[in-house]
Design a protein around this motif. Structure first.
Motif, PDB file in Angstrom:
ATOM      1  N   MET A 196       0.743  -1.156   0.219  1.00 27.89           N
ATOM      2  CA  MET A 196      -0.082  -0.017  -0.049  1.00 27.89           C
ATOM      3  C   MET A 196       0.737   1.346   0.042  1.00 27.89           C
ATOM      4  SD  MET A 196      -3.236   1.356   0.170  1.00 27.89           S
ATOM      5  CE  MET A 196      -3.878   3.029   0.662  1.00 27.89           C
ATOM      6  N   TYR A 197       0.658   2.034  -0.917  1.00 32.35           N
ATOM      7  CA  TYR A 197       1.407   3.349  -0.859  1.00 32.35           C
ATOM      8  C   TYR A 197       0.320   4.400  -0.579  1.00 32.35           C
ATOM      9  CZ  TYR A 197       4.605   0.739  -3.871  1.00 32.35           C
ATOM     10  OH  TYR A 197       5.787  -0.202  -4.135  1.00 32.35           O
ATOM     11  N   ASP A 198       1.044   5.654  -0.188  1.00 31.91           N
ATOM     12  CA  ASP A 198       0.099   6.803  -0.157  1.00 31.91           C
ATOM     13  C   ASP A 198      -0.207   7.290  -1.640  1.00 31.91           C
ATOM     14  OD1 ASP A 198       0.520   6.907   2.642  1.00 31.91           O
ATOM     15  OD2 ASP A 198       2.347   7.839   2.443  1.00 31.91           O
ATOM     16  N   VAL A 199       0.722   7.388  -2.436  1.00 30.37           N
ATOM     17  CA  VAL A 199       0.584   8.080  -3.744  1.00 30.37           C
ATOM     18  C   VAL A 199       0.919   7.052  -4.952  1.00 30.37           C
ATOM     19  CG1 VAL A 199       0.975   9.817  -5.229  1.00 30.37           C
ATOM     20  CG2 VAL A 199       0.295  10.372  -2.714  1.00 30.37           C
ATOM     21  N   ILE A 200       0.413   6.712  -5.777  1.00 30.26           N
ATOM     22  CA  ILE A 200       0.991   6.096  -7.321  1.00 30.26           C
ATOM     23  C   ILE A 200       0.992   7.244  -8.409  1.00 30.26           C
ATOM     24  CG2 ILE A 200       0.692   4.493  -9.155  1.00 30.26           C
ATOM     25  CD1 ILE A 200      -0.893   2.965  -7.235  1.00 30.26           C
TER      26      ILE A 200
END
Ligand SMILES: Cc1cc2nc3c(=O)[nH]c(=O)nc-3n(C[C@H](O)[C@H](O)[C@H](O)COP(=O)(O)OP(=O)(O)OC[C@H]3O[C@@H](n4cnc5c(N)ncnc54)[C@H](O)[C@@H]3O)c2cc1C
Length: 391
Positions: free
Chosen positions: A1-5
């Motif tokens: 899980m990333y904050d932003v792609i």
């Protein structure tokens, strides 16, 4: 899980990733290409963009690559009228630069990775993953195989033909059409006299220094001539330089041409809806205008900064705060760039030519107003502000 792609890793995407990663945001930065990589674009960067690179700590590294600072612009508006002055300064930056995109984009990507962003090159964005009407991830294909990643925000920085914009069904809120086409090539051995601009005969010619002691020489034509010039590009290009910029044509006879002449007629002017639930657009994916004013790269930097100023706090506060932050970013962007958008359209349509000449004659010996005139190209002033200053 990333904050932003982030999809797209050039001047909009890599700059956004860099600024977010520096604030501790977990960023996945993706591009279907691998860097260093060139793209179809000339690359004049006004002092507004140079000032951002300096604020980000990237100006000295860029200068260290051998990118020559440009402290003089000359503008030939008529046979007997040449205006010469420094670019209008911004936050203490008083030079323009013209870095090759192979160098500038790679520098931004490296800085983003050094700041902690994870880079995946050679991966092609395919589709947004939705949950309850909200973008929650992105699916990719490409050399490395198919994969899907989740994030709180998907940022489309994937250029004019943005697949992210298509996937999120971002509405085009303004579509003004296409007015120009630009072609350019590189020559070694021209004298470095700064940026030279020549207007006349229904076309424009520019020459400016870039990396490796080369100059970029470009010709801009109305889009109506696109099909015709494409048929015999070298001949039309050299004929245009000879007619409109004989001084440059003479320099070219003793210079070495490297590579081939290339360019684009895909220069439409538009603004897209740039934020929605779980997604945002930056750079050309969000808005683009004719390169006649050379603002695309600087605009991409400004959008990256605006989004990165808002996101870290919002990401900590949850999805609603993220959507409010991206909406505020998009609204501010529209307010901040609308005057420059209109000015660019006027230049792109050639609509100033008649009215401009008397103003330019009035400032022939006033370098501070010549610099202000260049500031119009950089989006620092409107034509009305300039006309008032001329008096
Ligand atoms: C002929 C021409 C001359 C120009 N001259 C100037 C100038 O002198 N000065 C200036 O400031 N601007 C100029 N511009 C404008 C400038 O090039 C753009 O504004 C700028 O490149 C926008 O940057 P960006 O990062 O938004 O998009 P881009 O530079 O288009 O980068 C988009 C990236 O997204 C990637 N991508 C696209 N689709 C996908 C996908 N599905 N999956 C993964 N990755 C994807 C691409 O590989 C690319 O690396 C010019 C443009 C043109 C066409």
């Amino acid at each position: 899980m990333y904050d932003v792609i982030v999809v797209g890793a050039r001047c909009a995407g890599a700059a956004t990733a860099l600024l977010l990663a520096r604030q501790g945001v977990r960023v996945l930065l993706t591009d279907r290409t691998a860097f260093p990589s060139d793209t179809i674009s000339t690359h004049l960067l006004h002092p507004t963009g140079v000032a951002r690179l300096r604020a980000w700590g990237l100006l000295d590294p860029l200068l260290a690559t051998g990118c020559p600072p440009i402290d003089t612009i000359s503008f030939q508006a008529a046979d007997d009228l040449v205006l010469r002055a420094a670019p209008y300064p911004c936050d203490g930056a008083a030079v323009s630069l013209a870095p090759r995109r192979t160098v500038l984009d790679a520098l931004l990507v490296e800085a983003a990775v050094a700041a902690g962003a994870e880079l995946r090159e050679g991966v092609s964005f395919q589709r947004v993953v939705w949950e309850d009407g909200r973008a929650v991830g992105a699916a990719f294909g490409g050399r490395g195989g198919a994969f899907t990643e989740r994030a709180a925000l998907i940022i489309g920085a994937d250029g004019r033909h943005s697949a992210v914009a298509r996937q999120v069904e971002a509405k085009t809120v303004r579509d003004v059409g296409t007015f120009g086409c630009q072609f350019y090539g590189y020559w070694h051995g021209l004298p470095n006299v700064g940026t030279q601009i020549f207007i006349g005969g229904g076309q424009a010619v520019l020459a400016y220094p870039t990396h490796d002691e080369h100059h970029l020489v470009l010709v801009g034509w109305p889009h109506a001539r696109f099909a015709e010039v494409k048929q015999d590009l070298d001949r039309h290009f050299l004929a245009a330089v000879g007619t409109t910029a004989p001084a440059v044509a003479e320099q070219l006879t003793d210079a070495t041409h490297t590579g081939s002449i290339t360019g684009s007629g895909d220069l439409g002017n538009y603004i897209r809806e740039s934020a929605g639930p779980g997604w945002a657009l930056v750079g050309d994916a969000a808005t683009a205008k004719d390169p006649v004013t050379a603002q695309g790269i600087g605009d991409a930097f400004a959008q990256a900064q605006s989004l990165a100023d808002r996101l870290p706090t919002a990401l900590a506060a949850g999805p609603q705060a993220v959507d409010a932050a991206t909406a505020a970013h998009a609204a501010d962007r529209n307010r901040a760039t609308s005057a420059a958008f209109e000015t660019t359209l006027t230049f792109a349509m050639g609509g100033n030519s008649g009215a401009l000449l008397p103003l330019l004659r009035a400032i022939e010996h006033r370098p501070e107003l010549i610099s202000m005139f260049y500031g119009i190209y950089a989006g620092q002033f409107t034509m009305a502000e300039f006309a008032t200053a001329v008096g």
